[in-house]
Scaffold this active site. Structure first.
Site, PDB file in Angstrom:
ATOM      1  N   GLY A 127       0.800  -1.221   0.000  1.00  0.00           N
ATOM      2  CA  GLY A 127       0.000   0.000   0.000  1.00  0.00           C
ATOM      3  C   GLY A 127       0.830   1.266   0.000  1.00  0.00           C
ATOM      4  N   ALA A 136       9.126  17.027 -34.472  1.00  0.00           N
ATOM      5  CA  ALA A 136       9.758  17.448 -33.223  1.00  0.00           C
ATOM      6  C   ALA A 136       9.847  18.974 -33.137  1.00  0.00           C
ATOM      7  CB  ALA A 136      11.137  16.816 -33.094  1.00  0.00           C
TER       8      ALA A 136
HETATM    9  C1  HXC Z   1       3.048  -5.074  11.187  1.00  0.00           C
HETATM   10  C2  HXC Z   1       5.277  -5.083  10.643  1.00  0.00           C
HETATM   11  C3  HXC Z   1       4.964  -4.996   9.281  1.00  0.00           C
HETATM   12  C4  HXC Z   1       3.584  -4.948   8.905  1.00  0.00           C
HETATM   13  C5  HXC Z   1       7.099  -5.041   9.472  1.00  0.00           C
HETATM   14  N1  HXC Z   1       6.606  -5.116  10.716  1.00  0.00           N
HETATM   15  N2  HXC Z   1       6.115  -4.985   8.569  1.00  0.00           N
HETATM   16  N3  HXC Z   1       4.319  -5.111  11.591  1.00  0.00           N
HETATM   17  N4  HXC Z   1       2.670  -4.992   9.889  1.00  0.00           N
HETATM   18  N5  HXC Z   1       3.223  -4.840   7.628  1.00  0.00           N
HETATM   19  C6  HXC Z   1       7.370  -5.197  11.949  1.00  0.00           C
HETATM   20  C7  HXC Z   1       8.058  -6.507  12.136  1.00  0.00           C
HETATM   21  O1  HXC Z   1       7.178  -7.411  12.758  1.00  0.00           O
HETATM   22  C8  HXC Z   1       9.215  -6.126  13.039  1.00  0.00           C
HETATM   23  O2  HXC Z   1       8.743  -5.983  14.339  1.00  0.00           O
HETATM   24  C9  HXC Z   1       9.573  -4.742  12.560  1.00  0.00           C
HETATM   25  O3  HXC Z   1       8.417  -4.254  11.871  1.00  0.00           O
HETATM   26  C10 HXC Z   1      10.740  -4.736  11.598  1.00  0.00           C
HETATM   27  O4  HXC Z   1      10.504  -5.699  10.595  1.00  0.00           O
HETATM   28  P1  HXC Z   1      11.610  -6.756  10.148  1.00  0.00           P
HETATM   29  O5  HXC Z   1      10.918  -7.751   9.303  1.00  0.00           O
HETATM   30  O6  HXC Z   1      12.366  -7.235  11.347  1.00  0.00           O
HETATM   31  O7  HXC Z   1      12.566  -5.825   9.299  1.00  0.00           O
HETATM   32  P2  HXC Z   1      13.305  -6.140   7.956  1.00  0.00           P
HETATM   33  O8  HXC Z   1      14.013  -7.455   8.029  1.00  0.00           O
HETATM   34  O9  HXC Z   1      14.127  -4.936   7.665  1.00  0.00           O
HETATM   35  O10 HXC Z   1      12.189  -6.258   6.834  1.00  0.00           O
HETATM   36  C11 HXC Z   1      11.416  -5.140   6.526  1.00  0.00           C
HETATM   37  C12 HXC Z   1      10.266  -5.574   5.606  1.00  0.00           C
HETATM   38  C13 HXC Z   1       9.532  -6.776   6.238  1.00  0.00           C
HETATM   39  C14 HXC Z   1      10.831  -5.955   4.248  1.00  0.00           C
HETATM   40  C15 HXC Z   1       9.355  -4.355   5.414  1.00  0.00           C
HETATM   41  O11 HXC Z   1       9.215  -6.439   7.598  1.00  0.00           O
HETATM   42  C16 HXC Z   1       8.283  -7.140   5.530  1.00  0.00           C
HETATM   43  O12 HXC Z   1       8.309  -7.807   4.485  1.00  0.00           O
HETATM   44  N6  HXC Z   1       7.125  -6.759   6.092  1.00  0.00           N
HETATM   45  C17 HXC Z   1       5.846  -7.100   5.571  1.00  0.00           C
HETATM   46  C18 HXC Z   1       5.580  -6.370   4.303  1.00  0.00           C
HETATM   47  C19 HXC Z   1       4.199  -6.638   3.796  1.00  0.00           C
HETATM   48  O13 HXC Z   1       3.910  -7.709   3.220  1.00  0.00           O
HETATM   49  N7  HXC Z   1       3.263  -5.705   4.085  1.00  0.00           N
HETATM   50  C20 HXC Z   1       1.906  -5.803   3.711  1.00  0.00           C
HETATM   51  C21 HXC Z   1       1.817  -5.308   2.289  1.00  0.00           C
HETATM   52  S1  HXC Z   1       0.213  -5.469   1.694  1.00  0.00           S
HETATM   53  P3  HXC Z   1       9.674  -6.192  15.612  1.00  0.00           P
HETATM   54  O14 HXC Z   1       8.742  -6.114  16.774  1.00  0.00           O
HETATM   55  O15 HXC Z   1      10.332  -7.519  15.447  1.00  0.00           O
HETATM   56  O16 HXC Z   1      10.660  -5.072  15.591  1.00  0.00           O
HETATM   57  C22 HXC Z   1      -0.353  -3.949   1.706  1.00  0.00           C
HETATM   58  C23 HXC Z   1      -1.747  -3.870   1.191  1.00  0.00           C
HETATM   59  C24 HXC Z   1      -2.215  -2.448   0.983  1.00  0.00           C
HETATM   60  O17 HXC Z   1       0.276  -3.019   2.059  1.00  0.00           O
HETATM   61  C25 HXC Z   1      -2.701  -2.311  -0.423  1.00  0.00           C
HETATM   62  C26 HXC Z   1      -3.375  -1.003  -0.630  1.00  0.00           C
HETATM   63  C27 HXC Z   1      -3.415  -0.677  -2.079  1.00  0.00           C
END
Ligand code: HXC
Length: 511
Positions: free
Chosen positions: A171, A406
């Site tokens: 998103g 152009a």
């Molecule tokens: C809740 C989240 C989160 C999320 C990360 N965190 N993404 N919490 N919701 N979407 C939290 C993790 O649990 C972790 O918490 C902290 O943030 C850091 O994340 P890490 O994974 O440890 O960091 P990193 O290894 O750097 O990876 C970052 C990342 C990964 C690549 C962003 O976290 C990730 O893939 N997150 C999910 C991305 C995702 O699929 N999002 C949803 C997209 S769908 P702690 O407590 O351990 O610090 C979407 C739909 C909307 O957005 C569409 C609208 C058009």
């Protein structure tokens, strides 16, 4: 009373800690600053005023109601000044739930978007986040939609700038995509709709985050990013520079800064900028840098479609948008990418009442199946459309080639150019001499002497600015060294320009 004050300070301190020292350290270890550190660099010292630092999420699923509340909820919002001018900001705090967007987090962004619109001042979004807050589900999705809608309502009213400073996925990508500019930090930021894991599952393609959506991809290949810088500090300092060029809103007028550069300054070196051989390249940026105040030019999309140059400079202290064909790359030809790049830039300038100066040296549109299959007709039309609908002052200067369609597209008089100059080296014709002679004197092709004579005849007759000048298509043929002065005078004369397009719901730009 002292107690109460101390309590407030303690609550503030708790909010400033975000996700805690360990996560702040992890952020620093990756070469990234925290949300508040970034804002401090973006804004004038001490000018930032934060709103909603005590807001917490209201989720209860997945244990979110048990000790999982962090004040601020993953985004820092507020306003401050950049060189004294009001700017609104929201900055995702990766140390709090990965900067992910919850219902309340979205409400904070909406609040600052609404305030920026009310105050008619630019808004900057700093992105470093993991997309929708997974624990919140549809409430987060709805929040995104509300933010998107506001981006669109604000488009063309206030400048919106997005800066990608970490992950930006799901998103989070679509809000930046609907803003005016996207900038990225090299190596530490990436942007994609679906990440490498999903890509592997769906298409079997193995790709790293950098290969899929790093700054190296978006600033050069996809054109999603308008620029990329080495680190957080440089990026934010460049954003301050950019903001100095931008009007606060579509009706505010361009900012005016004191200029110590004489508008009458002559640049004798420009008289020899064009090489004797018309097929030899030269750097059009040299001309831009010599024309603008103090050589200060902020280039947009410098690493994409380098055959056209776009960016902001100032003349007499006032912002001007520059569009220029670049003979150093593909001879400055117009292809689909260059047309799209310039069209978007021209539309931004027109939307925000920024006058446009166009430097023309273009051999035509790029021929070939790759271009035609890729929709060159439609992409070229975007630029033609963008210039034709401009109501801002348009000053054009043809330095060398202006061939074929152009010539029309590059802010010709007939599509709205207000003042159109040519250098004496200009060649304004349907096409270059070689192509023209091979078509109209096809029967003579085996006879080298005849072809040479025909080519000379064509060059003498058509490859000069005077045929166009005799018809008034060119207002004057000017000395290259006087270009800055002539453009400055034209822009000063056009300051009160009033032009209007007819009433309608909206136009139908060839998308
Ligand atoms: C809740 C989240 C989160 C999320 C990360 N965190 N993404 N919490 N919701 N979407 C939290 C993790 O649990 C972790 O918490 C902290 O943030 C850091 O994340 P890490 O994974 O440890 O960091 P990193 O290894 O750097 O990876 C970052 C990342 C990964 C690549 C962003 O976290 C990730 O893939 N997150 C999910 C991305 C995702 O699929 N999002 C949803 C997209 S769908 P702690 O407590 O351990 O610090 C979407 C739909 C909307 O957005 C569409 C609208 C058009």
């Amino acid at each position: 009373m002292k107690d109460i004050l101390e309590k407030l300070e303690a609550r503030r301190e708790r909010a400033r800690q975000g996700g805690g020292q360990a996560r702040i350290d992890a952020q620093h270890k990756r070469g990234k600053l925290t949300a508040r550190e970034r804002i401090d660099l973006l804004m004038d010292k001490g000018s930032f005023e934060e709103f909603d630092m005590f807001v917490e999420h209201r989720a209860t699923d997945f244990g979110m109601d048990k000790g999982q509340k962090i004040p601020g909820d993953g985004v820092v919002i507020g306003w401050g000044t950049v060189n004294g001018r009001t700017v609104f900001v929201f900055a995702k705090d990766f140390t709090v739930f990965g900067g992910s967007l919850s219902e309340t987090h979205a409400q904070k962004i909406m609040k600052i978007q609404d305030m920026a619109m009310k105050a008619r001042a630019p808004i900057v979004g700093l992105f470093d986040a993991g997309g929708a807050r997974i624990q919140e589900g549809v409430a987060a999705l709805a929040g995104y939609a509300e933010v998107f809608k506001r981006n669109v309502v604000a488009s063309g009213v206030i400048p919106q700038i997005s800066v990608i400073m970490g992950p930006c996925a799901g998103g989070d990508v679509y809000s930046p995509a609907m803003t005016d500019f996207i900038f990225m930090v090299k190596d530490t930021s990436y942007m994609f709709v679906t990440g490498p894991d999903v890509v592997k599952t769906v298409t079997n393609e193995i790709v790293t985050a950098e290969e899929l959506g790093g700054a190296s991809v978006h600033a050069t290949k996809s054109s999603i990013a308008d620029g990329a810088y080495d680190n957080d500090v440089e990026t934010l300092l460049q954003m301050r520079r950019l903001i100095d060029f931008l009007p606060s809103s579509y009706s505010a007028g361009v900012p005016e800064w004191p200029s110590f550069d004489n508008i009458d300054r002559e640049e004798m070196s420009l008289d020899t900028l064009i090489p004797d051989n018309p097929n030899k390249p030269y750097d059009i940026k040299e001309l831009i840098l010599k024309v603008v105040d103090e050589g200060d030019f902020f280039e947009i999309q410098a690493a994409f479609a380098k055959n056209i140059v776009t960016g902001f400079g100032r003349i007499a202290g006032r912002t001007v948008g520059f569009v220029a064909n670049q003979p150093m790359v593909l001879a400055g030809v117009l292809d689909s990418d260059a047309s799209r790049k310039a069209a978007r830039f021209v539309r931004f300038c027109d939307a925000f009442e920024i006058p446009i100066v166009t430097f023309v040296d273009v051999p035509g549109f790029l021929p070939g199946t790759a271009q035609e299959y890729g929709g060159l007709i439609k992409h070229g039309a975007k630029l033609l459309f963008a210039y034709s609908q401009c109501t801002v002052p348009l000053v054009t200067c043809i330095t060398r080639k202006a061939f074929g369609g152009a010539f029309d597209v590059m802010a010709s008089k007939q599509i709205g150019g207000d003042v159109n100059y040519a250098w004496p080296t200009a060649q304004i014709a349907v096409m270059g001499a070689k192509g023209a002679v091979e078509i109209i004197f096809r029967a003579d092709i085996g006879d080298a002497d005849k072809i040479a004579a025909r080519t000379k005849e064509y060059e003498e007759k058509f490859l000069s600015p005077f045929i166009a000048a005799e018809r008034g298509y060119i207002d004057d043929v000017i000395m290259p060294h006087s270009t800055r002065r002539r453009i400055a005078r034209a822009l000063a004369m056009l300051r009160g320009k009033k032009a209007e397009m007819p009433a309608r719901k909206h136009d139908n730009l060839p998308l």
